[in-house]
Structures are given as structure tokens and as C-alpha cells.
Design a protein around this motif. Sequence first.
Motif, PDB file in Angstrom:
ATOM      1  N   VAL A  57       0.839  -1.197   0.000  1.00  0.00           N
ATOM      2  CA  VAL A  57       0.000   0.000   0.000  1.00  0.00           C
ATOM      3  C   VAL A  57       0.875   1.247   0.000  1.00  0.00           C
ATOM      4  O   VAL A  57       0.705   2.146  -0.832  1.00  0.00           O
ATOM      5  N   SER A  76       2.759   1.748  -3.178  1.00  0.00           N
ATOM      6  CA  SER A  76       1.936   2.207  -4.281  1.00  0.00           C
ATOM      7  C   SER A  76       1.451   3.639  -4.075  1.00  0.00           C
ATOM      8  O   SER A  76       1.430   4.445  -4.999  1.00  0.00           O
ATOM      9  N   ARG A  77       1.058   3.946  -2.832  1.00  0.00           N
ATOM     10  CA  ARG A  77       0.522   5.295  -2.575  1.00  0.00           C
ATOM     11  C   ARG A  77       1.634   6.328  -2.459  1.00  0.00           C
ATOM     12  O   ARG A  77       1.481   7.459  -2.881  1.00  0.00           O
ATOM     13  N   GLU A 113     -13.228  -6.576  -1.660  1.00  0.00           N
ATOM     14  CA  GLU A 113     -12.689  -7.499  -2.656  1.00  0.00           C
ATOM     15  C   GLU A 113     -11.437  -6.930  -3.327  1.00  0.00           C
ATOM     16  O   GLU A 113     -10.499  -7.654  -3.632  1.00  0.00           O
ATOM     17  N   ASP A 135      -6.688  -3.008  -0.443  1.00  0.00           N
ATOM     18  CA  ASP A 135      -6.261  -1.613  -0.296  1.00  0.00           C
ATOM     19  C   ASP A 135      -6.225  -0.855  -1.613  1.00  0.00           C
ATOM     20  O   ASP A 135      -5.483  -1.207  -2.535  1.00  0.00           O
ATOM     21  N   ILE A 136      -7.028   0.198  -1.675  1.00  0.00           N
ATOM     22  CA  ILE A 136      -7.106   0.998  -2.898  1.00  0.00           C
ATOM     23  C   ILE A 136      -5.992   2.046  -2.898  1.00  0.00           C
ATOM     24  O   ILE A 136      -5.740   2.707  -1.889  1.00  0.00           O
ATOM     25  N   THR A 137      -5.286   2.128  -4.013  1.00  0.00           N
ATOM     26  CA  THR A 137      -4.108   2.984  -4.063  1.00  0.00           C
ATOM     27  C   THR A 137      -4.291   4.199  -4.970  1.00  0.00           C
ATOM     28  O   THR A 137      -3.560   5.169  -4.870  1.00  0.00           O
ATOM     29  N   VAL A 184      -3.959  -2.674  -4.611  1.00  0.00           N
ATOM     30  CA  VAL A 184      -2.736  -3.473  -4.670  1.00  0.00           C
ATOM     31  C   VAL A 184      -3.000  -4.792  -5.397  1.00  0.00           C
ATOM     32  O   VAL A 184      -2.083  -5.449  -5.833  1.00  0.00           O
ATOM     33  N   LYS A 185      -4.263  -5.142  -5.531  1.00  0.00           N
ATOM     34  CA  LYS A 185      -4.607  -6.431  -6.115  1.00  0.00           C
ATOM     35  C   LYS A 185      -5.044  -6.339  -7.571  1.00  0.00           C
ATOM     36  O   LYS A 185      -4.738  -7.221  -8.359  1.00  0.00           O
ATOM     37  N   PRO A 187      -6.869   7.876  -1.077  1.00  0.00           N
ATOM     38  CA  PRO A 187      -7.720   6.849  -1.713  1.00  0.00           C
ATOM     39  C   PRO A 187      -8.232   5.824  -0.699  1.00  0.00           C
ATOM     40  O   PRO A 187      -9.224   5.149  -0.957  1.00  0.00           O
ATOM     41  N   GLU A 188      -7.556   5.744   0.471  1.00  0.00           N
ATOM     42  CA  GLU A 188      -7.988   4.777   1.488  1.00  0.00           C
ATOM     43  C   GLU A 188      -9.382   5.087   2.035  1.00  0.00           C
ATOM     44  O   GLU A 188     -10.006   4.229   2.657  1.00  0.00           O
ATOM     45  N   ASN A 190     -11.795   2.499   1.095  1.00  0.00           N
ATOM     46  CA  ASN A 190     -11.805   1.297   1.936  1.00  0.00           C
ATOM     47  C   ASN A 190     -12.485   1.572   3.269  1.00  0.00           C
ATOM     48  O   ASN A 190     -13.264   0.760   3.769  1.00  0.00           O
TER      49      ASN A 190
END
Lengths: 502, 128
Positions: A490, A493-494, B34, B37-39, B62-63, B87-88, B91
Motif C-alpha cells: 500500500v 503504491s501510494r 474485494e 487496499d485501494i491505491t 494493490v490487487k 484513496p484509502e 476502503n
Amino acid sequence: MSKGRQANVSATIPMQKTTLPLDKDHPLLFERVSPGATAASIPDSDVPAFDRAAAIDSEYLAGEGPDLPEIGEMDLVRHYTRLAHRVFSVDANFYPLGSCTMKYNPRVNEIAAAMPRFADLHPYQYESDTQGILELLYRLRGFLQEISGLSEVTLQPSAGAAGEMTGLMIINAYHRSRGEKRRKVLAPASAHGTNPATCAMCARDVCQIKTKPDGRVDLDDLRANVDEHTAALMITNPNTVGVFDEQIEIIADILHDAGAQLYLDGANMNAMLGIARPGDFGVDVMHFNTHKTFSTPHGGGGPGAGPVGVADHLRPFLPVPQVIQRDDGTFGWDYDREKSIGKVRSFYGQTGVLIRAYAYIRALGSDGLLNVSRKAVLSANYLAACLKERFHLPFPAPYAHEFILVPKFDGAKVTELDVAKRLIDFGIHPPTMSWPIAHCLMIEPTETESLPTLDEFVEAMLTIADEIEHDPETVHAAPHTTPVARMDEVAASRKPNVQWKQ
Amino acid sequence: MSVPNDRKYADSHEWFKLEGDVVTIGITQFAADELTDITYVDLPTVGGKVDAGKELGEIESVKATSELYTVVAGEVVEINEELGDAPELVNDDPFSRGWMVKLKTSDVSPFDKLMDAATYEKHCATQT
């Protein structure tokens, strides 16, 4: 978990074989300098010293040189050797990376490609000086035509994705030549991600076709979406869930009846060599991934090769130049194709890779290639049969050369990522995960793994299945044997930080 | 999982909340979980127009990378600028602070085809 199995696993799986310390803080070369040390001694210059400052205006002078690390040869060799020991590779580890066909790359391929009479050629040399490589390419083209059952193959595209784009450009040129502008390209839900990307690059709209619970194309949905705007269907067969879609001839008919073309993504040719030929089951265009099927290196070895084969009616549109044999028996380049889509790569394609593919095909011969696919299919089905009790197999067997499994989590705080990471502790590269269905692992053993290796993998997977039940934390915290356990993906990437500063 | 009752849901896991002629769009907790973690969230330009059923943006985790679709046509009147640095939020709070795009629409008929909260929860149960 039975004690016996655990003992067996640690006895057969190289969990702690590393002889070098797994020092977490292995220093960078910049951090290991010994002032004055050098790995090469250069004799004193025998030309008079040159006074830069006197000759060049100060504003153009670069100043002092870069602060390069000073390090002796021994430290330098150790630094890179230690790093090399950390590399996970097909040469050192089992690599069941579904969809990528990570087979062993025989060394004889490298010997062939390194022969000076191939390696030292220049693309501007005369045809008369380069008959050897031209003959090799011409013969390779013939082999691929025979293997695919298609009329003509171009060796020019420099990777699978480049091959896809070439194939779709050929299809577009064909429709244009008939005065048609077809903008729609169909792809099943299980398609490779490169398929829609290719459509975008070729300014075509993608329409996703449903797949049935058994992994096959939903023919009703296909029929409902094929129309006079449809340029092609891009299909991978055997597909990414590991099943061969036996409806392929019906699919071809549905498309051809509407004037559309059938494109085969040849990623999974490793299951079909000598068994089935795309040209015989209605395919109009396909690409090969030489790094998957014909044992050329995956990445790292420079550009790849993605030869494209076409059916007879598409031959006029192939890229130029094409390697040919002339009436007098000599070999040369043919540029005389007025409907050609043109060049898709500089010069003639990635010949170094094509030589390796040629060497592989010649070394095995037709019987050998047939055995490649038979054994690849057998190995995948063997693994699936050994694991089916402890893992969920969402698609029914038999499989082609790969299969999908989903770990039985049963409420344990473990994900497919954890299972993949835990496999590293057993010396096994993590498989492809979370695609093409949620929470899955995609397993492809390839034909090059021995039965003992396959059995070690089964043992490792069964051990992990036990751990998920009785000791999920061990799985969740894996890997335990690597210099670094888990990256902070994370943060990487961030807030990526790719700079080293003193 | 608690799915708010004040909005509608698409089977591709976006939520659509209608207030006057403005529709707020985001993704559901199920989708965020699903994706893990959104980046990065790539959102459209304010003032741009988008057709129904088209892609509105992209969500990277990340996925995986997945698309944000809209079921209604309209003009982008506002985007969640906060997601650029954080961006978190998607989540942590997908139904509120993790909203993504506001569209001004003149045709709300596609709402009829969307699911209510209870139906959507059943839809999610079939996905795992």
C-alpha cells in the motif's frame, strides 16, 4: 496435521537450504565503500594531462565526477553473488505460475542463439550473406504453420501482445478490403487482459461474452451479441480456467455466418501441440507466445517474439517483409504485398528469440512436441486429482495444462495471498492468484517438472491446507524464510520512494 | 455488512444515490473489500459528459485495477477531490466519505433496473 507428513515435508522440501546468511540489511554497494579500493587497475595515462578549465568555459563544465562506490573485486563479486542467490527462478525453483507456462529453457537454445554466425549478423547485410538465418526463419515459419494448421505465419511481432495487435490489424484490414467497417470485438469473460487492451489500441469496442459455470462460452449470449458490426471474437482455448471449449467449431460457425473472424490467443498452445490444430477448428488468426510454448526466456532476456498465423483469406494482409524461398532455392525477403498492413517491428523480428524457438522445435521433433503437451496435461490433471479433496475446484475436470483451485478458508483469517506467500517457504514460486475468478490460485506445472517435484508441491499444498485449519497465523504471516517477509504494498503504491540518498 | 437503504445498487457493485437531479456514485463495501487496499482512483473531468453504461473512472488497488461504471447518463458536476491524497477513504468509508462522482442527469429511468439494498445483499452472497 499428522507428524509424519510434517517430517516428510521438511525432509523433502528445501526450506532452509540457503548457505549464505539471510541478512536483512544487505548493504548497497554505496554503503560498502572502502576509500581507495578498486576492482580494476588502469595503467597511468601516457597522453599529456588536459586542462579542462582552460579549454572550456566554466559554465559548461560538469564539475566533479559522480561519487561512484570504491570497492575491491572480492567485495564486488560477493555483493552480486549474494544477490544472485536470492533470485527466485525456474533454474532454482518450481514455478507453477498459471497462464504463464514457466517451463525450463533448455541450454541448447542458448548455445544455438549465441553461435557467432547468428549472433554477429547485422540486419543490413545482403541476403546472399545471410542465407543461414533466412533458411532458419523460413523453416521456423513452416513449423509454426504446420503446428497451427494455418496457411501462413509472420515472425515479425515482438511479443504476444504485439502479435495480438498485428492479428487484429489484419482482421481490420480484411473487413476494410470488403468495404465493411466493423467496430465490435467480442471476448469471453475469461479472456486475457491483453485482449481488451488490443481492442483499445486498434480503436475497437470490446463486448464481453458470458461464460457458463463449467467455464465454456455461453453460446446463447454469443449468438445474441454477434451482428453485422462484429469484427471478431478473441478467445483463448484452452481457456484461462484450464478447460478446452469443445464448442469451438460451433463458435467459429456462429462468427463466420455473420462475416466475423475467430481470433485465437495462443497463450495456451502448450496443451495442444500435435493434438489439435487451431486452423482445423475454425480459427482465422492466432498468435504464438514463443516464451510460453517454445521455451524462449520470459522477460529479462530482452524483447520476445509473438508470431502470428492466418488462414488463407488473410494472407494478403500479413506484415512485410516476409521470409520466402525463391524459385532458385535461395531465401530472401518479400516486400511485394500491396494489401499488407506494413511493418509491425523494425527489421525482421526478434531473431535471437526465434532461433531459440527453432532449436527447441528441432530438438524435440514432432513426437517430442506431442509428448510435451501430453505430459503438461497429465501433470496438471495429476495435481488437480491430488488436491481436489482439500481444495475447492470450481470448474469440472478434466483440465488442459492448468487448473484453478480455491483454498477452503472456512472462516479462517487467511486469503489466497497468504497461501501464495506460504508456498515461498516451501521453495515454490507463488502461482497466479485472484484471477480469473475471485480468491483462486491458477496452477500450471508444465511438462518440465518431474514427478518428485509435483509430489513435493502436493505435500506443500496439503500442509498449507492443514495449517489453514489448525494454525492459520503461520499462513497469514508467511513467508518466514525470506530476507524480507511482506512488502508494504500500500505504501509502495501510494507513496513510492524509489530514490536512495546518502 | 450494512448496506444503506437510501440508494440503489448495480450488479457491478457501484451505488447510486439520487438527490434532485444529481446522482452520487461510489462503490460498495463489498467491492472495496474485494479489491483490498485501494491505491489510486482515476476520476473524470468536471464538466465532461458520459453516456449510460459507460466507464466513468478507474480504481486501482494493490490487487487489481477495475472500472467504475455509471448506469445513468449525465454531466460530471463534482468529483471527490479528497481521494487524490487519500484513496484509502474508499476502503474506510465507501458509502459516505469515499464517494467518487456526482452526475447531473435528466434521465433517471435506469434506476428502475437497479437493486435495492436487500436484493444487493443477496447478490453479494452469491459472489463469494
